[in-house]
Scaffold this motif. Structure first.
Motif, PDB file in Angstrom:
ATOM      1  N   GLY A  91     -14.215   1.176  -7.921  1.00 16.89           N
ATOM      2  CA  GLY A  91     -12.964   0.662  -8.480  1.00 16.89           C
ATOM      3  C   GLY A  91     -11.737   1.148  -7.738  1.00 16.89           C
ATOM      4  O   GLY A  91     -10.644   1.170  -8.289  1.00 16.89           O
ATOM      5  N   MET A  92     -11.890   1.548  -6.488  1.00 13.02           N
ATOM      6  CA  MET A  92     -10.767   2.056  -5.705  1.00 13.02           C
ATOM      7  C   MET A  92     -10.389   1.058  -4.625  1.00 13.02           C
ATOM      8  O   MET A  92     -11.135   0.148  -4.323  1.00 13.02           O
ATOM      9  CB  MET A  92     -11.145   3.372  -5.045  1.00 13.02           C
ATOM     10  N   SER A  93      -9.227   1.270  -4.062  1.00 13.50           N
ATOM     11  CA  SER A  93      -8.797   0.477  -2.919  1.00 13.50           C
ATOM     12  C   SER A  93      -8.015   1.387  -1.992  1.00 13.50           C
ATOM     13  O   SER A  93      -7.474   2.408  -2.418  1.00 13.50           O
ATOM     14  CB  SER A  93      -7.933  -0.704  -3.358  1.00 13.50           C
ATOM     15  N   ILE A  94      -7.981   1.005  -0.741  1.00 13.97           N
ATOM     16  CA  ILE A  94      -7.247   1.807   0.232  1.00 13.97           C
ATOM     17  C   ILE A  94      -5.771   1.485   0.079  1.00 13.97           C
ATOM     18  O   ILE A  94      -5.366   0.335   0.188  1.00 13.97           O
ATOM     19  CB  ILE A  94      -7.729   1.512   1.651  1.00 13.97           C
ATOM     20  N   GLN A  95      -4.989   2.486  -0.191  1.00 11.32           N
ATOM     21  CA  GLN A  95      -3.565   2.280  -0.386  1.00 11.32           C
ATOM     22  C   GLN A  95      -2.796   3.290   0.451  1.00 11.32           C
ATOM     23  O   GLN A  95      -3.165   4.454   0.520  1.00 11.32           O
ATOM     24  CB  GLN A  95      -3.186   2.443  -1.855  1.00 11.32           C
ATOM     25  N   ALA A  96      -1.760   2.815   1.073  1.00  5.52           N
ATOM     26  CA  ALA A  96      -0.889   3.688   1.851  1.00  5.52           C
ATOM     27  C   ALA A  96       0.543   3.283   1.553  1.00  5.52           C
ATOM     28  O   ALA A  96       0.822   2.110   1.312  1.00  5.52           O
ATOM     29  CB  ALA A  96      -1.181   3.546   3.340  1.00  5.52           C
ATOM     30  N   PRO A  97       1.467   4.224   1.541  1.00  9.96           N
ATOM     31  CA  PRO A  97       2.852   3.848   1.287  1.00  9.96           C
ATOM     32  C   PRO A  97       3.381   2.950   2.396  1.00  9.96           C
ATOM     33  O   PRO A  97       2.982   3.064   3.550  1.00  9.96           O
ATOM     34  CB  PRO A  97       3.589   5.184   1.250  1.00  9.96           C
ATOM     35  N   ARG A  98       4.248   2.056   2.021  1.00 11.36           N
ATOM     36  CA  ARG A  98       4.839   1.150   2.989  1.00 11.36           C
ATOM     37  C   ARG A  98       5.745   1.950   3.919  1.00 11.36           C
ATOM     38  O   ARG A  98       6.521   2.805   3.467  1.00 11.36           O
ATOM     39  CB  ARG A  98       5.646   0.098   2.241  1.00 11.36           C
ATOM     40  N   PRO A  99       5.684   1.688   5.228  1.00  7.07           N
ATOM     41  CA  PRO A  99       6.536   2.464   6.134  1.00  7.07           C
ATOM     42  C   PRO A  99       8.011   2.153   5.909  1.00  7.07           C
ATOM     43  O   PRO A  99       8.388   1.029   5.589  1.00  7.07           O
ATOM     44  CB  PRO A  99       6.079   2.019   7.522  1.00  7.07           C
ATOM     45  N   LYS A 100       8.857   3.160   6.081  1.00  6.52           N
ATOM     46  CA  LYS A 100      10.295   3.004   5.882  1.00  6.52           C
ATOM     47  C   LYS A 100      10.908   2.409   7.139  1.00  6.52           C
ATOM     48  O   LYS A 100      10.563   2.785   8.252  1.00  6.52           O
ATOM     49  CB  LYS A 100      10.911   4.375   5.590  1.00  6.52           C
ATOM     50  N   ASN A 101      11.815   1.485   6.936  1.00  4.88           N
ATOM     51  CA  ASN A 101      12.508   0.869   8.059  1.00  4.88           C
ATOM     52  C   ASN A 101      13.402   1.925   8.706  1.00  4.88           C
ATOM     53  O   ASN A 101      14.256   2.515   8.043  1.00  4.88           O
ATOM     54  CB  ASN A 101      13.340  -0.314   7.568  1.00  4.88           C
ATOM     55  N   PRO A 102      13.242   2.177  10.007  1.00  2.00           N
ATOM     56  CA  PRO A 102      14.057   3.222  10.638  1.00  2.00           C
ATOM     57  C   PRO A 102      15.547   2.884  10.680  1.00  2.00           C
ATOM     58  O   PRO A 102      16.380   3.782  10.793  1.00  2.00           O
ATOM     59  CB  PRO A 102      13.479   3.328  12.054  1.00  2.00           C
TER      60      PRO A 102
END
Length: 144
Positions: A91-102
């Motif tokens: 029941g998991m998924s790979i999640q990563a925070p969205r990169p911040k626009n420099p």
């Protein structure tokens, strides 16, 4: 007319006579084998393990889960796809925070922009009235 060959109908009739109506169903349904890698006890262990960071740090990925499965099962290698299937089975998924626009504004600049920007008017915009159609002459629906 059934669109089946005569030989197949004869085989079905023989099977029905020998085993009854249950013999006419799709007999492929029970052909699946038991899971060889994603066993329930291993999935239970995997549900607990991702709460800690992986051995090499970073985030859990399909490849890291596959390596974990290989170590636990004593195998040389487990396919990365099995790592993904294990994550999904838990029941998991790979999640990563969205990169911040420099080029994005700092919090102070964003606050200053909000203070100086115009607020939208609370008045309703005026509706645009339309006249009758001018593409053809007016016609009457009454009898002449």
């Amino acid at each position: 007319m059934t669109s089946f060959a005569q030989r197949w109908i004869e085989q079905l009739a023989a099977r029905y006579n020998a085993e009854g109506p249950e013999a006419l169903g799709d007999l492929r349904r029970g052909n699946g084998s038991t899971a060889t890698v994603l066993k329930p006890d291993l999935l239970d262990e995997l549900r607990v393990r991702p709460k800690e960071p992986p051995d090499d740090g970073g985030l859990w990925t399909s490849a890291k889960v596959a390596a974990f499965l290989a170590r636990e099962l004593g195998l040389e290698k487990v396919a990365v796809q099995r790592g993904w299937e294990a994550l999904k089975a838990c029941g998991m998924s790979i999640q990563a925070p969205r990169p911040k626009n420099p080029k994005s504004a700092s919090p102070e600049e964003a606050a200053a922009f909000k203070k100086t920007s115009k607020r939208p008017s609370r008045r309703k915009p005026r509706s645009i009235r339309s006249d009758r159609s001018r593409s053809s002459p007016a016609t009457s629906t009454g009898s002449a």
